[in-house]
Scaffold this motif. Structure first.
Motif, PDB file in Angstrom:
ATOM      1  N   PRO A 224       0.826  -1.204   0.000  1.00 47.00           N
ATOM      2  CA  PRO A 224       0.000   0.000   0.000  1.00 47.00           C
ATOM      3  C   PRO A 224       0.866   1.262   0.000  1.00 47.00           C
ATOM      4  CG  PRO A 224      -0.009  -1.030   2.153  1.00 47.00           C
ATOM      5  CD  PRO A 224       0.728  -1.954   1.231  1.00 47.00           C
ATOM      6  N   ILE A 225       0.259   2.350  -0.465  1.00 51.59           N
ATOM      7  CA  ILE A 225       0.975   3.625  -0.519  1.00 51.59           C
ATOM      8  C   ILE A 225       1.334   4.085   0.890  1.00 51.59           C
ATOM      9  CG2 ILE A 225       0.767   6.051  -1.155  1.00 51.59           C
ATOM     10  CD1 ILE A 225      -1.084   5.118  -3.408  1.00 51.59           C
ATOM     11  N   ASN A 226       0.369   3.993   1.804  1.00 50.64           N
ATOM     12  CA  ASN A 226       0.622   4.355   3.194  1.00 50.64           C
ATOM     13  C   ASN A 226      -0.292   3.530   4.099  1.00 50.64           C
ATOM     14  OD1 ASN A 226      -1.898   5.583   3.046  1.00 50.64           O
ATOM     15  ND2 ASN A 226      -1.021   7.566   2.528  1.00 50.64           N
ATOM     16  N   ASP A 227      -0.160   3.697   5.388  1.00 45.15           N
ATOM     17  CA  ASP A 227      -0.934   2.911   6.346  1.00 45.15           C
ATOM     18  C   ASP A 227      -2.424   3.198   6.262  1.00 45.15           C
ATOM     19  OD1 ASP A 227       1.344   1.683   7.276  1.00 45.15           O
ATOM     20  OD2 ASP A 227       1.640   3.116   8.923  1.00 45.15           O
ATOM     21  N   ALA A 228      -2.772   4.446   5.970  1.00 44.77           N
ATOM     22  CA  ALA A 228      -4.188   4.803   5.888  1.00 44.77           C
ATOM     23  C   ALA A 228      -4.862   4.063   4.734  1.00 44.77           C
ATOM     24  CB  ALA A 228      -4.343   6.308   5.723  1.00 44.77           C
ATOM     25  N   MET A 229      -4.192   3.963   3.599  1.00 44.07           N
ATOM     26  CA  MET A 229      -4.757   3.257   2.451  1.00 44.07           C
ATOM     27  C   MET A 229      -4.924   1.767   2.755  1.00 44.07           C
ATOM     28  SD  MET A 229      -5.446   5.485   0.231  1.00 44.07           S
ATOM     29  CE  MET A 229      -5.756   4.489  -1.205  1.00 44.07           C
ATOM     30  N   GLU A 230      -3.951   1.200   3.444  1.00 47.21           N
ATOM     31  CA  GLU A 230      -4.040  -0.212   3.822  1.00 47.21           C
ATOM     32  C   GLU A 230      -5.211  -0.431   4.771  1.00 47.21           C
ATOM     33  OE1 GLU A 230      -1.187  -3.748   5.553  1.00 47.21           O
ATOM     34  OE2 GLU A 230      -0.735  -1.672   6.072  1.00 47.21           O
ATOM     35  N   HIS A 231      -5.360   0.464   5.732  1.00 51.65           N
ATOM     36  CA  HIS A 231      -6.450   0.364   6.697  1.00 51.65           C
ATOM     37  C   HIS A 231      -7.806   0.479   5.987  1.00 51.65           C
ATOM     38  CE1 HIS A 231      -8.566   0.764  10.481  1.00 51.65           C
ATOM     39  NE2 HIS A 231      -9.109   1.890  10.048  1.00 51.65           N
ATOM     40  N   MET A 232      -7.958   1.437   5.077  1.00 53.03           N
ATOM     41  CA  MET A 232      -9.213   1.624   4.356  1.00 53.03           C
ATOM     42  C   MET A 232      -9.538   0.421   3.484  1.00 53.03           C
ATOM     43  SD  MET A 232     -10.758   4.271   5.303  1.00 53.03           S
ATOM     44  CE  MET A 232     -12.002   4.351   4.047  1.00 53.03           C
ATOM     45  N   SER A 233      -8.530  -0.137   2.826  1.00 53.46           N
ATOM     46  CA  SER A 233      -8.792  -1.288   1.962  1.00 53.46           C
ATOM     47  C   SER A 233      -9.217  -2.506   2.778  1.00 53.46           C
ATOM     48  CB  SER A 233      -7.584  -1.614   1.089  1.00 53.46           C
ATOM     49  OG  SER A 233      -6.510  -2.063   1.867  1.00 53.46           O
TER      50      SER A 233
ATOM     51  N   THR B 153      -8.619  -6.999  -4.579  1.00 52.65           N
ATOM     52  CA  THR B 153      -7.374  -6.587  -5.223  1.00 52.65           C
ATOM     53  C   THR B 153      -7.055  -7.442  -6.435  1.00 52.65           C
ATOM     54  OG1 THR B 153      -6.162  -7.983  -3.687  1.00 52.65           O
ATOM     55  CG2 THR B 153      -6.368  -5.674  -3.104  1.00 52.65           C
TER      56      THR B 153
END
Length: 58
Positions: A6-15, A22
Motif C-alpha cells: 500500500p501507498i501508506n498505512d491509511a490506504m491499507e487500513h481503508m482497503s 485486489t
C-alpha cells in the motif's frame, strides 16, 4: 492478499475495512454476467461513436 504494497498505512487500513478486491479475474464470472458486461461496453462505445458522427454531420 496481493503482493502489492500500500501507498501508506491509511490506504491499507481503508482497503481492509472496505473490503476492496485486489485480484479479480473477470474471466471467471458467470457467462450471463460477462455477456452483459460486454454488451454494456459495446453499447457505450457505439453510442459515443454515433454521437461524435452525428455532431460532425450538423
Amino acid at each position: 492478499m496481493s503482493d502489492k504494497k500500500p501507498i501508506n498505512d491509511a490506504m491499507e487500513h481503508m482497503s481492509k475495512i472496505e473490503g476492496i478486491p485486489t485480484d479479480v479475474n473477470l474471466k471467471k464470472l458467470p457467462k450471463p454476467l460477462r455477456y452483459f458486461g460486454y454488451f454494456m461496453i459495446g453499447f457505450f462505445t457505439l453510442s459515443i461513436l454515433f454521437i461524435m458522427i452525428a455532431n460532425l454531420l450538423k
